[in-house]
Design an enzyme around this catalytic site. Structure first.
Site, PDB file in Angstrom:
ATOM      1  N   ARG A  52       0.850  -1.198   0.000  1.00  0.00           N
ATOM      2  CA  ARG A  52       0.000   0.000   0.000  1.00  0.00           C
ATOM      3  C   ARG A  52       0.885   1.246   0.000  1.00  0.00           C
ATOM      4  O   ARG A  52       0.644   2.208  -0.709  1.00  0.00           O
ATOM      5  CB  ARG A  52      -0.953   0.007   1.214  1.00  0.00           C
ATOM      6  CG  ARG A  52      -1.649   1.360   1.370  1.00  0.00           C
ATOM      7  CD  ARG A  52      -2.877   1.384   2.275  1.00  0.00           C
ATOM      8  NE  ARG A  52      -2.887   0.442   3.375  1.00  0.00           N
ATOM      9  CZ  ARG A  52      -2.127   0.552   4.482  1.00  0.00           C
ATOM     10  NH1 ARG A  52      -1.303   1.566   4.638  1.00  0.00           N
ATOM     11  NH2 ARG A  52      -2.205  -0.358   5.429  1.00  0.00           N
ATOM     12  N   TYR A 104     -16.031  17.110 -15.816  1.00  0.00           N
ATOM     13  CA  TYR A 104     -16.373  15.690 -15.781  1.00  0.00           C
ATOM     14  C   TYR A 104     -17.459  15.446 -14.720  1.00  0.00           C
ATOM     15  O   TYR A 104     -17.343  15.919 -13.581  1.00  0.00           O
ATOM     16  CB  TYR A 104     -15.105  14.899 -15.457  1.00  0.00           C
ATOM     17  CG  TYR A 104     -15.333  13.412 -15.374  1.00  0.00           C
ATOM     18  CD1 TYR A 104     -15.609  12.672 -16.520  1.00  0.00           C
ATOM     19  CD2 TYR A 104     -15.281  12.749 -14.160  1.00  0.00           C
ATOM     20  CE1 TYR A 104     -15.825  11.317 -16.453  1.00  0.00           C
ATOM     21  CE2 TYR A 104     -15.505  11.374 -14.089  1.00  0.00           C
ATOM     22  CZ  TYR A 104     -15.773  10.672 -15.232  1.00  0.00           C
ATOM     23  OH  TYR A 104     -15.994   9.326 -15.161  1.00  0.00           O
ATOM     24  N   ASP A 176      -6.818  19.096 -14.080  1.00  0.00           N
ATOM     25  CA  ASP A 176      -7.173  17.782 -14.603  1.00  0.00           C
ATOM     26  C   ASP A 176      -6.712  17.753 -16.061  1.00  0.00           C
ATOM     27  O   ASP A 176      -7.306  18.399 -16.922  1.00  0.00           O
ATOM     28  CB  ASP A 176      -8.693  17.581 -14.485  1.00  0.00           C
ATOM     29  CG  ASP A 176      -9.153  16.206 -14.959  1.00  0.00           C
ATOM     30  OD1 ASP A 176      -8.414  15.558 -15.734  1.00  0.00           O
ATOM     31  OD2 ASP A 176     -10.262  15.775 -14.574  1.00  0.00           O
ATOM     32  N   LYS A 201      -7.678   6.835 -19.265  1.00  0.00           N
ATOM     33  CA  LYS A 201      -7.952   7.358 -20.606  1.00  0.00           C
ATOM     34  C   LYS A 201      -6.704   7.280 -21.494  1.00  0.00           C
ATOM     35  O   LYS A 201      -6.242   6.197 -21.776  1.00  0.00           O
ATOM     36  CB  LYS A 201      -8.518   8.771 -20.481  1.00  0.00           C
ATOM     37  CG  LYS A 201      -9.579   8.921 -19.356  1.00  0.00           C
ATOM     38  CD  LYS A 201     -10.855   8.164 -19.630  1.00  0.00           C
ATOM     39  CE  LYS A 201     -11.777   8.063 -18.421  1.00  0.00           C
ATOM     40  NZ  LYS A 201     -12.122   9.319 -17.780  1.00  0.00           N
TER      41      LYS A 201
HETATM   42  C1  LIG Z   1     -12.684   9.738 -16.509  1.00  0.00           C
HETATM   43  C2  LIG Z   1     -12.342  11.074 -15.983  1.00  0.00           C
HETATM   44  C3  LIG Z   1     -12.181  11.293 -14.615  1.00  0.00           C
HETATM   45  C4  LIG Z   1     -12.378  10.200 -13.571  1.00  0.00           C
HETATM   46  O1  LIG Z   1     -11.417   9.202 -13.701  1.00  0.00           O
HETATM   47  P1  LIG Z   1     -11.702   7.649 -13.351  1.00  0.00           P
HETATM   48  O2  LIG Z   1     -10.424   7.004 -13.729  1.00  0.00           O
HETATM   49  O3  LIG Z   1     -12.871   7.228 -14.172  1.00  0.00           O
HETATM   50  O4  LIG Z   1     -11.992   7.606 -11.896  1.00  0.00           O
HETATM   51  C5  LIG Z   1     -11.846  12.569 -14.200  1.00  0.00           C
HETATM   52  N1  LIG Z   1     -11.686  13.575 -15.088  1.00  0.00           N
HETATM   53  C6  LIG Z   1     -11.842  13.400 -16.410  1.00  0.00           C
HETATM   54  C7  LIG Z   1     -11.658  14.549 -17.334  1.00  0.00           C
HETATM   55  C8  LIG Z   1     -12.184  12.148 -16.905  1.00  0.00           C
HETATM   56  O5  LIG Z   1     -12.365  11.983 -18.218  1.00  0.00           O
END
Ligand SMILES: *Cc1c(COP(=O)(O)O)cnc(C)c1O
Length: 386
Positions: A52, A104, A176, A201
């Site tokens: 962890r 998001y 982000d 992604k």
């Molecule tokens: C998918 C996404 C998230 C969340 O991420 P997860 O891996 O699904 O928890 C946050 N911000 C953006 C822009 C995203 O596309």
């Protein structure tokens, strides 16, 4: 170990943070599928005590991610939202956050339904105009949360301009960077304090892993992030870390093709008689095109568009009739996806709130993959004409 900080992106993506395995010479970082590590004596260990806290496969990925974001410290989490959860846990009750209003859906949900009840206040403003941030800043403001390009409206927020507001006031600026990926945009270079990724992604890139990451430069901040990562425990496993290390090795190649295909499809859509608006930051007519050109190295493979007449049924028909594009949430994989934000990713945002930022009933979002673009265009053409 070599200094990767001066290398070009592609070299860093393939080499940074990675060493041949010390036991065998294996060129690929092994999947250290272990929870614990044998110590020679109390307190005498090789840097790993419990997975962890730290695991060698995850550690290699954390170093690699830090390098490609031009940062010093990386931390990986079980999902993008777990990474966000870590950032908000840096804050205290009474603190205030200013966030993009077009963001998001899951980010909105964690802010509003998880952290608001712990006494943290969130403001949502259209940050593509920086003055709306300044209006909300007060003595309690501790974090500005930027997502750019925004999801799904593809607004572009000027990271450098935001940092000029946050830096002198000691407000943390988190970006982000999921939509752009570090290949197209490196927010730490533009004044951000923390970069967040849904690694799920573009970084993973093959739609086979859910993971999140944070990258920063400040050591005190990094220590706090690692403390929360270890204390809350939302870490990712070694198998997933391995898959993402593999994915990142081709990030630059994939992003080049995502950008090329995205550009061709944006131009196809904008000429189509059934389409009303196309949201893609590469068009000179995009309201934030100049900022995109300044802070991004390409415009990416994410495109949203609306239909003439703005009918929900028409949008549902198109997402149902595509054959190569798959109807699915998520984005950033090698395969092309199509989604309907109002009923999928953004269903958790109230209709009035969502329409204020442009997420209307006929809005369709594309994650353009790396297939042959001729096939993708033919597929959209047949679906639009059906
Ligand atoms: C998918 C996404 C998230 C969340 O991420 P997860 O891996 O699904 O928890 C946050 N911000 C953006 C822009 C995203 O596309």
């Amino acid at each position: 170990m070599q200094d990767h900080s001066k290398m070009k992106f592609a070299t860093k993506a393939i080499h940074a943070g990675l060493e041949p395995d010390s036991a065998t010479g294996a060129i690929m970082t092994p999947i250290y599928q272990t929870s614990t590590y044998v110590q020679e004596g109390v307190g005498n260990h090789k840097g790993y005590e419990y997975s962890r806290t730290l695991n060698p496969t995850r550690h290699a990925l954390e170093k690699n991610l830090a390098a490609i974001e031009n940062g010093k410290f990386g931390a990986c989490f079980a999902s993008g939202l777990a990474a966000m959860d870590c950032i908000i846990k840096i804050l205290n009750p009474g603190d205030e956050v200013i966030s993009t209003n077009d963001l998001y859906g899951g980010s909105y949900r964690i802010f509003k339904t998880i952290f608001e009840k712990y006494g943290i206040k969130f403001h949502f403003v259209p940050m593509q105009d920086v003055k709306f941030i300044e209006e909300k800043i007060n003595a309690n403001t501790k974090l500005v949360w930027v997502e750019t390009p925004t999801n799904p409206m593809m607004n572009i927020i000027d990271i450098e301009a935001v940092s000029k507001l946050t830096k002198p006031r000691n407000i943390l600026l988190a970006v982000d960077n999921t939509f752009a990926s570090p290949y197209l945009q490196t927010p730490l270079d533009l004044g951000a304090d923390i970069v967040m990724h849904s690694v799920t992604k573009y970084l993973g890139g093959h739609s086979d892993v859910v993971m999140g990451a944070l990258i920063c430069n400040d050591e005190t901040l990094a220590k706090e992030i690692y403390r929360i990562q270890n204390s809350s425990g939302a870490v990712c496993g070694p198998q997933d870390s391995f898959l993402v290390l593999r994915g990142i090795k081709t990030l630059h190649l994939r992003m080049e093709r995502h950008c090329e295909n995205g550009e061709k499809i944006a131009h196809f859509l904008v000429k189509h008689p059934k389409i009303d608006k196309v949201y893609w930051p590469g068009f000179p007519t995009h309201p934030n095109h100049d900022v995109a050109k300044k802070q991004m190295r390409g415009f990416g493979g994410m495109i949203s568009f609306t239909l003439k007449g703005n009918k929900l049924e028409d949008a549902h028909k198109i997402v149902k009739n595509v054959q190569i594009f798959s109807l699915a949430e998520s984005l950033g994989g090698v395969e092309s996806l199509i989604g309907h934000p109002a009923t999928m990713t953004h269903a958790s945002i109230p209709k009035a709130e969502r329409e204020k930022s442009g997420v209307v009933d006929s809005l369709i979002r594309l994650s353009v993959g790396v297939e042959a673009v001729e096939d993708l265009i033919a597929d959209l053409e047949q679906a639009l004409n059906s």
